[in-house]
Design a protein around this motif. Structure first.
Motif, PDB file in Angstrom:
ATOM      1  N   ILE A 114       0.823  -1.209   0.000  1.00 33.09           N
ATOM      2  CA  ILE A 114       0.000   0.000   0.000  1.00 33.09           C
ATOM      3  C   ILE A 114       0.859   1.261   0.000  1.00 33.09           C
ATOM      4  CG2 ILE A 114      -0.215   0.092   2.541  1.00 33.09           C
ATOM      5  CD1 ILE A 114      -3.216   0.824   1.981  1.00 33.09           C
ATOM      6  N   SER A 115       0.516   2.218  -0.867  1.00 35.48           N
ATOM      7  CA  SER A 115       1.185   3.526  -0.891  1.00 35.48           C
ATOM      8  C   SER A 115       0.415   4.434  -1.839  1.00 35.48           C
ATOM      9  CB  SER A 115       2.637   3.401  -1.349  1.00 35.48           C
ATOM     10  OG  SER A 115       2.718   3.541  -2.747  1.00 35.48           O
ATOM     11  N   ALA A 116       0.569   5.742  -1.676  1.00 31.79           N
ATOM     12  CA  ALA A 116      -0.143   6.673  -2.553  1.00 31.79           C
ATOM     13  C   ALA A 116       0.405   6.597  -3.977  1.00 31.79           C
ATOM     14  CB  ALA A 116      -0.011   8.096  -2.013  1.00 31.79           C
ATOM     15  N   LEU A 117       1.680   6.247  -4.113  1.00 24.04           N
ATOM     16  CA  LEU A 117       2.328   6.256  -5.425  1.00 24.04           C
ATOM     17  C   LEU A 117       1.805   5.177  -6.367  1.00 24.04           C
ATOM     18  CD1 LEU A 117       6.141   6.934  -5.037  1.00 24.04           C
ATOM     19  CD2 LEU A 117       4.408   8.358  -6.128  1.00 24.04           C
ATOM     20  N   SER A 164      -6.301   9.375  -2.731  1.00 23.34           N
ATOM     21  CA  SER A 164      -5.713   8.096  -2.296  1.00 23.34           C
ATOM     22  C   SER A 164      -6.110   7.743  -0.869  1.00 23.34           C
ATOM     23  CB  SER A 164      -4.186   8.125  -2.435  1.00 23.34           C
ATOM     24  OG  SER A 164      -3.619   9.100  -1.588  1.00 23.34           O
ATOM     25  N   LEU A 165      -6.551   8.760  -0.089  1.00 26.23           N
ATOM     26  CA  LEU A 165      -7.038   8.458   1.268  1.00 26.23           C
ATOM     27  C   LEU A 165      -8.255   7.537   1.195  1.00 26.23           C
ATOM     28  CD1 LEU A 165      -7.364  11.365   3.871  1.00 26.23           C
ATOM     29  CD2 LEU A 165      -7.809   8.990   4.327  1.00 26.23           C
ATOM     30  N   GLY A 166      -9.142   7.817   0.257  1.00 28.54           N
ATOM     31  CA  GLY A 166     -10.305   6.956   0.041  1.00 28.54           C
ATOM     32  C   GLY A 166      -9.902   5.592  -0.497  1.00 28.54           C
ATOM     33  N   TYR A 167      -9.016   5.579  -1.518  1.00 30.54           N
ATOM     34  CA  TYR A 167      -8.564   4.302  -2.089  1.00 30.54           C
ATOM     35  C   TYR A 167      -8.012   3.384  -0.997  1.00 30.54           C
ATOM     36  CZ  TYR A 167      -8.034   7.078  -6.489  1.00 30.54           C
ATOM     37  OH  TYR A 167      -8.212   7.894  -7.561  1.00 30.54           O
ATOM     38  N   GLU A 168      -7.185   3.999  -0.136  1.00 30.24           N
ATOM     39  CA  GLU A 168      -6.489   3.173   0.860  1.00 30.24           C
ATOM     40  C   GLU A 168      -7.438   2.577   1.893  1.00 30.24           C
ATOM     41  OE1 GLU A 168      -3.134   5.080   2.656  1.00 30.24           O
ATOM     42  OE2 GLU A 168      -2.002   5.137   0.773  1.00 30.24           O
ATOM     43  N   ILE A 169      -8.455   3.342   2.285  1.00 25.79           N
ATOM     44  CA  ILE A 169      -9.416   2.798   3.257  1.00 25.79           C
ATOM     45  C   ILE A 169     -10.069   1.547   2.660  1.00 25.79           C
ATOM     46  CG2 ILE A 169     -11.595   3.212   4.470  1.00 25.79           C
ATOM     47  CD1 ILE A 169     -10.736   6.193   4.675  1.00 25.79           C
ATOM     48  N   ALA A 170     -10.493   1.655   1.386  1.00 20.29           N
ATOM     49  CA  ALA A 170     -11.106   0.498   0.717  1.00 20.29           C
ATOM     50  C   ALA A 170     -10.112  -0.658   0.641  1.00 20.29           C
ATOM     51  CB  ALA A 170     -11.565   0.894  -0.678  1.00 20.29           C
ATOM     52  N   GLU A 171      -8.893  -0.349   0.250  1.00 22.93           N
ATOM     53  CA  GLU A 171      -7.871  -1.399   0.123  1.00 22.93           C
ATOM     54  C   GLU A 171      -7.650  -2.096   1.470  1.00 22.93           C
ATOM     55  OE1 GLU A 171      -4.169  -0.144  -1.656  1.00 22.93           O
ATOM     56  OE2 GLU A 171      -3.133  -1.985  -1.047  1.00 22.93           O
ATOM     57  N   LYS A 193     -13.188  -3.191   0.085  1.00 24.55           N
ATOM     58  CA  LYS A 193     -14.603  -2.997   0.447  1.00 24.55           C
ATOM     59  C   LYS A 193     -14.771  -1.568   0.941  1.00 24.55           C
ATOM     60  CE  LYS A 193     -16.379  -7.445   2.104  1.00 24.55           C
ATOM     61  NZ  LYS A 193     -15.192  -8.276   2.434  1.00 24.55           N
ATOM     62  N   ALA A 194     -15.951  -1.021   0.705  1.00 25.98           N
ATOM     63  CA  ALA A 194     -16.225   0.299   1.272  1.00 25.98           C
ATOM     64  C   ALA A 194     -16.736   0.134   2.696  1.00 25.98           C
ATOM     65  CB  ALA A 194     -17.253   1.024   0.428  1.00 25.98           C
ATOM     66  N   PRO A 195     -16.381   1.061   3.590  1.00 18.09           N
ATOM     67  CA  PRO A 195     -16.985   1.024   4.932  1.00 18.09           C
ATOM     68  C   PRO A 195     -18.415   1.523   4.843  1.00 18.09           C
ATOM     69  CG  PRO A 195     -15.606   2.969   4.698  1.00 18.09           C
ATOM     70  CD  PRO A 195     -15.466   2.188   3.417  1.00 18.09           C
ATOM     71  N   ASP A 196     -19.149   1.497   5.981  1.00 23.68           N
ATOM     72  CA  ASP A 196     -20.491   2.077   5.983  1.00 23.68           C
ATOM     73  C   ASP A 196     -20.432   3.591   6.131  1.00 23.68           C
ATOM     74  OD1 ASP A 196     -22.241  -0.354   5.908  1.00 23.68           O
ATOM     75  OD2 ASP A 196     -20.992  -0.844   7.646  1.00 23.68           O
ATOM     76  N   TYR A 197     -19.504   4.052   6.966  1.00 20.42           N
ATOM     77  CA  TYR A 197     -19.406   5.498   7.213  1.00 20.42           C
ATOM     78  C   TYR A 197     -17.951   5.951   7.223  1.00 20.42           C
ATOM     79  CZ  TYR A 197     -24.243   5.288   8.816  1.00 20.42           C
ATOM     80  OH  TYR A 197     -25.595   5.120   8.883  1.00 20.42           O
ATOM     81  N   VAL A 198     -17.715   7.157   6.688  1.00 18.78           N
ATOM     82  CA  VAL A 198     -16.428   7.822   6.871  1.00 18.78           C
ATOM     83  C   VAL A 198     -16.699   9.186   7.491  1.00 18.78           C
ATOM     84  CG1 VAL A 198     -14.376   8.761   5.747  1.00 18.78           C
ATOM     85  CG2 VAL A 198     -15.411   6.668   4.872  1.00 18.78           C
ATOM     86  N   LEU A 199     -16.091   9.443   8.656  1.00 21.20           N
ATOM     87  CA  LEU A 199     -16.227  10.757   9.296  1.00 21.20           C
ATOM     88  C   LEU A 199     -14.947  11.540   9.088  1.00 21.20           C
ATOM     89  CD1 LEU A 199     -17.945   8.615  11.152  1.00 21.20           C
ATOM     90  CD2 LEU A 199     -18.132  10.584  12.668  1.00 21.20           C
ATOM     91  N   CYS A 200     -15.076  12.780   8.600  1.00 19.77           N
ATOM     92  CA  CYS A 200     -13.877  13.548   8.267  1.00 19.77           C
ATOM     93  C   CYS A 200     -14.081  15.021   8.628  1.00 19.77           C
ATOM     94  CB  CYS A 200     -13.622  13.391   6.764  1.00 19.77           C
ATOM     95  SG  CYS A 200     -12.145  14.219   6.191  1.00 19.77           S
ATOM     96  N   GLY A 259     -14.640  -0.907 -10.668  1.00 22.81           N
ATOM     97  CA  GLY A 259     -14.975  -2.272 -10.261  1.00 22.81           C
ATOM     98  C   GLY A 259     -14.141  -2.801  -9.107  1.00 22.81           C
ATOM     99  N   LEU A 260     -13.482  -1.935  -8.381  1.00 26.11           N
ATOM    100  CA  LEU A 260     -12.653  -2.405  -7.264  1.00 26.11           C
ATOM    101  C   LEU A 260     -13.449  -2.585  -5.972  1.00 26.11           C
ATOM    102  CD1 LEU A 260      -9.578  -0.268  -8.177  1.00 26.11           C
ATOM    103  CD2 LEU A 260      -9.465  -2.731  -7.764  1.00 26.11           C
ATOM    104  N   ILE A 261     -14.569  -1.870  -5.844  1.00 26.94           N
ATOM    105  CA  ILE A 261     -15.475  -2.073  -4.702  1.00 26.94           C
ATOM    106  C   ILE A 261     -16.902  -2.098  -5.250  1.00 26.94           C
ATOM    107  CG2 ILE A 261     -14.009  -0.988  -2.946  1.00 26.94           C
ATOM    108  CD1 ILE A 261     -15.583   1.584  -3.262  1.00 26.94           C
TER     109      ILE A 261
END
Ligand SMILES: *Cc1c(COP(=O)(O)O)cnc(C)c1O
Ligand SMILES: [Zn+2]
Length: 618
Positions: A59-62, A218-225, A230-237, A259-261
């Motif tokens: 995992i990395s942003a790059l 990439s913050l969103g990508y990484e949470i799913a990864e 999978k996507a979570p139910d909630y993200v609080l930011c 098609g990744l989630i």
């Protein structure tokens, strides 16, 4: 030069839909001043994307480079951002009755904040466009992040920050070599000035614009990864300008598109009560963003009068069926402590906003037990350590003597660190309590035991407060106790101030006279000085001059004002050194700065006296 097809993305205004060439503008719409959005040809991205590699590399942003609007892949400016821990909350999840509560710990980024993800793309673009210099406004974290990357890319960087930006952020930015100007203004005024500066001098305008948002996806990508694609139910930011939360949402939307989630999270925006433009708009019928002129919050990183990306945030909340919550500064500071004490994650105040909202939402049974909930902890606590030490008392200082360690344990002095943070402004009594009642109050409020001798000195300090006509609030008592805890090692005072008088006026030097007990002697002193404190301290030194052999020099002097309730009390911190190089730091608290200064000096002197003359005889 490795360049990719120029048709792969376009820049378009989110409001009037005008398309722009990035060399013309990559910040705001030249027609209607709205934010721009990067729109991709996703078919082109799909052709370039290697899903197998994406799923099987660390995992990395790059590794998400193909999803960023970068044309020249040879010029990437990176410090290896992203790949931050998704921390499973063992303790807070119990407290909130949830099974799947996580903290995405963005403080683990190279400069201590999620912004590095955006800076990766933004400074790479600046280099791609051959910027001669970068300029921008910041509340502090953007300053540190962008200046770090500019240093790597060898691009000069000019930063406008509001005066009073937290010291951790300033120190970091200055060290990276940025050219910082402090402005007597809010962040939003700094942003307007930066825009003009960029235009006039032809600098690249950095900030919360379209290219930064692309990196922060990439913050969103990484949470799913990290949840196993999978996507979570909630993200609080937290929401300041609103770029980050919009980027997270865009990240999830793209993952689904590719098609990744197969589902999307609900997004919850969190802001401080005194600076909640987006929350108010979302919860009002009109959905109109109304500027707050003077944002007043401890969450300096989100103290934004008018969130530039507000329209994008409102759209993300609506499209995701999300929600918006405000929390008070006090809730934030308490949460900052509980995140550190329960989960060992130390954040700056803004980073505690989502977890503070959790407390509120779970009280209203907002979540289902099995919901997967992510709180984005946006920034590292070391960025703004003052906000934390302001609410935690200073630890007691002792001499290297086991007897003092015994005392510390016996009287549970460690309790003051964990108990002393609630209800700071509470008025504790109407009339000074008797000794044994005071002992009880201290035990109830702070959890510590106080020995009779220290209790006496505490009562003396309390009397001094009352003499000056000030009610004692809990914060004052905490400061007083904190001050007295250090006195375990100076039981007999060699030097004691009996009385003093100081006069100041606008046109004359200040003058002071003082009466002290010095051992068995009573001594008098007089002096003038640039101010009352200076005159008193000089008078004090003068009174003992012919007897003193320690030659104390003051090396630091600092006054902090604690506001709470009606009037303020000040805390003076004084550092001194004697001719043998013994050092001492002493604190004293009083509603009167002169009294606090004198007491601090008295403490410095008595400590050093003990060091020089008592310990030697042991
Ligand atoms: C910048 C920042 C925010 C706010 O992010 P926006 O993109 O401005 O909404 C929140 N927390 C921290 C620590 C930040 O540095
Ligand atoms: Zn427009």
């Amino acid at each position: 030069m490795i360049t990719v097809n120029q048709d792969f993305y376009t820049l378009r205004c989110i409001n009037c839909k005008t398309e722009f060439d990035e060399r013309e503008t990559c910040t705001i719409c030249l027609k209607c001043k709205s934010p721009l959005n990067v729109e991709y040809n996703y078919n082109f991205i799909r052709q370039r994307l290697n899903l197998y590699a994406l799923k099987n590399s660390p995992i990395s942003a790059l590794k998400y480079l193909t999803l960023y609007p970068i044309l020249n892949l040879e010029k990437i400016v990176t410090l290896n951002e992203g790949g931050t821990p998704l921390h499973r909350c063992r303790n807070l999840s119990k407290k909130f009755g949830l099974k799947n509560l996580y903290i995405k710990n963005e403080g683990a980024n190279p400069t201590g904040v999620f912004k590095d993800r955006g800076t990766l793309v933004e400074v790479t673009k600046a280099l791609e466009m051959r910027a001669k210099a970068v300029c921008f406004a910041s509340t502090g974290n953007m300053a540190a992040s962008v200046s770090a990357y500019c240093t790597l890319a060898k691009i000069p960087c000019y930063v406008l920050v509001p005066e009073g930006t937290p010291i951790g952020k300033l120190a970091q930015t200055l060290s990276y070599g940025a050219r910082i100007i402090q402005v007597r203004a809010t962040y939003s005024e700094c942003a307007t000035l930066a825009e003009k500066m960029a235009k006039k001098y032809g600098f690249y305008l950095a900030g919360d614009y379209a290219f930064r948002l692309e990196g922060q996806k990439s913050l969103g990508y990484e949470i799913a990864e990290q949840l196993g694609w999978k996507a979570p139910d909630y993200v609080l930011c937290p929401v300041g300008v609103g770029t980050n939360i919009s980027a997270i949402w865009k990240g999830f939307v793209e993952m689904k598109l590719l098609g990744l989630i197969d589902s999307l999270p609900k997004i919850i925006a969190v802001q401080p009560e005194n600076c909640n433009v987006v929350v108010k708009a979302f919860n009002s019928k009109s959905k109109k963003l109304i500027r707050i002129d003077k944002p007043d919050t401890i969450c300096s990183a989100v103290a934004v009068s008018m969130p530039f990306d507000g329209p994008k945030v409102l759209k993300a909340l609506k499209d995701s069926h999300g929600s918006a919550v405000s929390v008070s500064d006090e809730e934030v500071l308490m949460t900052e402590q509980s995140m550190a004490k329960e989960e060992a994650i130390f954040v700056e105040p803004s980073g505690a906003l989502p977890m503070a909202a959790m407390a509120k939402l779970t009280a209203h049974k907002f979540f289902k037990k099995d919901d997967v909930v992510i709180c984005v902890a946006t920034g590292n606590g070391l960025k703004d350590p003052k906000s934390a030490v302001k609410i935690i008392p200073e630890p007691p200082t002792i001499d290297p003597d086991m007897h003092e360690v015994d005392n510390y344990l016996k009287y549970k002095l460690y309790q003051i660190q964990s108990e002393g943070i609630k209800n700071k402004a509470k008025i504790l009594w109407k009339k000074i309590p008797a000794e044994k009642d005071l002992k009880k109050i201290i035990h109830n409020e702070f959890g510590i035991e106080i020995n009779p001798q220290v209790l006496k000195t505490i009562i003396d300090s309390i009397r001094a407060f009352e003499t000056k006509g000030k009610n004692i609030i809990k914060q004052d008592l905490q400061n007083i106790i904190e001050e007295q805890l250090d006195e375990y090692s100076s039981k007999d005072k060699y030097l004691e101030i009996i009385d003093f008088e100081a006069k100041t006026s606008k046109y004359k030097q200040a003058s002071a006279s003082i009466k002290i007990r010095y051992g068995e002697k009573i001594l008098l002193g007089q002096a003038t000085g640039v101010g009352a404190v200076d005159a008193i301290i000089t008078a004090l030194k003068r009174s003992i001059k012919e007897h003193d052999k320690m030659f104390i020099r003051l090396t630091d002097y600092n006054v902090e004002i604690f506001t709470g309730g009606v009037e303020a009390a000040v805390k003076v911190t004084m550092s001194a050194v004697d001719k043998n190089g013994n050092k001492i730091i002493a604190h004293a608290t009083s509603p009167d700065v002169i009294v606090a200064s004198i007491r601090a000096f008295e403490k410095c002197y008595n400590f050093l006296y003990l060091k020089n003359y008592k310990h030697g005889h042991k």
